[in-house]
Design a protein around this motif. Sequence first.
Motif, short mmCIF file in Angstrom:
data_model
loop_
_atom_site.label_atom_id
_atom_site.label_comp_id
_atom_site.label_asym_id
_atom_site.label_seq_id
_atom_site.Cartn_x
_atom_site.Cartn_y
_atom_site.Cartn_z
N SER A 119 0.83 -1.21 0.00
CA SER A 119 0.00 0.00 0.00
C SER A 119 0.86 1.25 0.00
O SER A 119 1.94 1.28 0.60
CB SER A 119 -0.92 0.03 1.24
OG SER A 119 -1.89 -0.98 1.18
N VAL B 228 0.33 5.08 1.27
CA VAL B 228 -0.58 5.80 2.16
C VAL B 228 -0.18 7.27 2.19
O VAL B 228 0.99 7.60 2.40
CB VAL B 228 -0.55 5.22 3.58
CG1 VAL B 228 -1.48 6.01 4.49
CG2 VAL B 228 -0.94 3.74 3.57
N GLU C 97 -5.37 5.39 1.16
CA GLU C 97 -4.36 4.45 0.68
C GLU C 97 -4.73 3.90 -0.69
O GLU C 97 -5.90 3.85 -1.08
CB GLU C 97 -4.19 3.30 1.67
CG GLU C 97 -5.41 2.43 1.88
CD GLU C 97 -5.16 1.33 2.90
OE1 GLU C 97 -4.40 0.40 2.58
OE2 GLU C 97 -5.74 1.41 4.00
#
Length: 459
Positions: free
Chosen positions: A193, A195, A205
């Motif tokens: 991910s 973010v 995200e």
Amino acid sequence: MQPVDTLIRTLTSARTLALSAMLALTPLAQASSETSAMDQLGQSLTPIGAEKAGNSAGTIPAWTGGLKPEQGAMQDDGNMTDPFANDPVLFTITADNLDQYRNQLTPGQLAMFKRYPDTFQMNVYPTRRSASYPEAVYEATRSNAETTTLLDGGNGITGLANGVAFPIPENGLEVIWNHMLRYRGDSMDLTLSQVIAEADGDYREITKQTIWNFFPSITDLEDESNLLFLYKSKVLEPVRMAGEVTLVHEPIDQVAEPRRAWKYLPGQRRVRRAPNIAYDNPATSSDNLKTSDNLDMFNGAPDKYEWTLKDKKEIFIPYNSYALYDKNQSNADIIRPGHINPELARYELHRVWVVEATLKDGQRHVYGKRTFYIDEDTWQASIIDLYDSRDQLWRVGMAHAIQLNPHQVPWLVTEVFYDLHSGRYITNGIANSYKKPLVFGQLASKSDYTPAAIRRWGR
């Protein structure tokens, strides 16, 4: 690419002098005048060029081989057993006791304490020299030490095998090439991910499946010796972006042959050439919080900067951050206003190469200067202090590292870039949202990385 040469020859006198200069920085590692620089690899130096000995204070231990493959093994859900879970916190650096440790912190770290005096802190643990590599990487590094040279004013490389390019570096450019060319597994397939955190702690995200194949794992390279890796990533979440694919063909010398990139947008069902994903163009989906050459801390052509090897120092850097990799921790547990959760970050005292990059006259980049702190055991850029055109500290990059075993790959839990002005930051690499392991060792063909291939993958 040249194969690993197992015949060991005497290193050039220039590299012998370079080793002597490097050892002079730290008198702990003494080389015999009768011993060639090449022979120091695996003796007074580790097989990739770090000082094997500890420091005189005993706060940095000797390197004894790093983690064994069976230590910290990866589980079926992608989690890892923390081999250092029982280590105590030796002390915590805060804004109140900062002066005690000032000489072992970077200007960027000091700025973080000034920006967030009530919340930013650094839990310091015993130093664990956990980095280890497959034996083939050590063999390749020995070959590189005598065959690898810079080309085109430092923009390219020749004579490279799949190890550390310059284990006994002579200058700042060689150190930064060691970072860019360091071993990250011959291939990697992971879900991670990115973010973006606002100053108040709210965040959003983007989760992607990302696949790299470095040159040793590409079966049909023929004589394409300038190719470093092939890369593709597909957005999985959020739903409105799902299926977007980015494809990159990454050359080594990007001045002679610029990076090529494509995007597949499912709404259009078309593949288009991507704009210039390089230098100070904003990184993809980064909300302008980092530049394209901030990916993996630094990547791409080094031609815009003068690179100076300043020093070798002992610095508290993010290291063995297994708590950040723990899949029982969600992104909500990690993200905090201003910075990531300090209780999940681990810092250790390590020796780092200090390299300063100063923008050349006549060149343009949003960063007028960058100072790199590069871990001697992995050649990973651990911290980067980023300055604007007025020589004012603007951003700080931190790479939280772990050892991925049993594959013996030093890698990142996440890299974080903090904007000291806005209070916002961006992380890239957090893999906690998906319960699946990283996959290494997959071979690929060039046909897996064509515009037609990513159109099928995106669908």
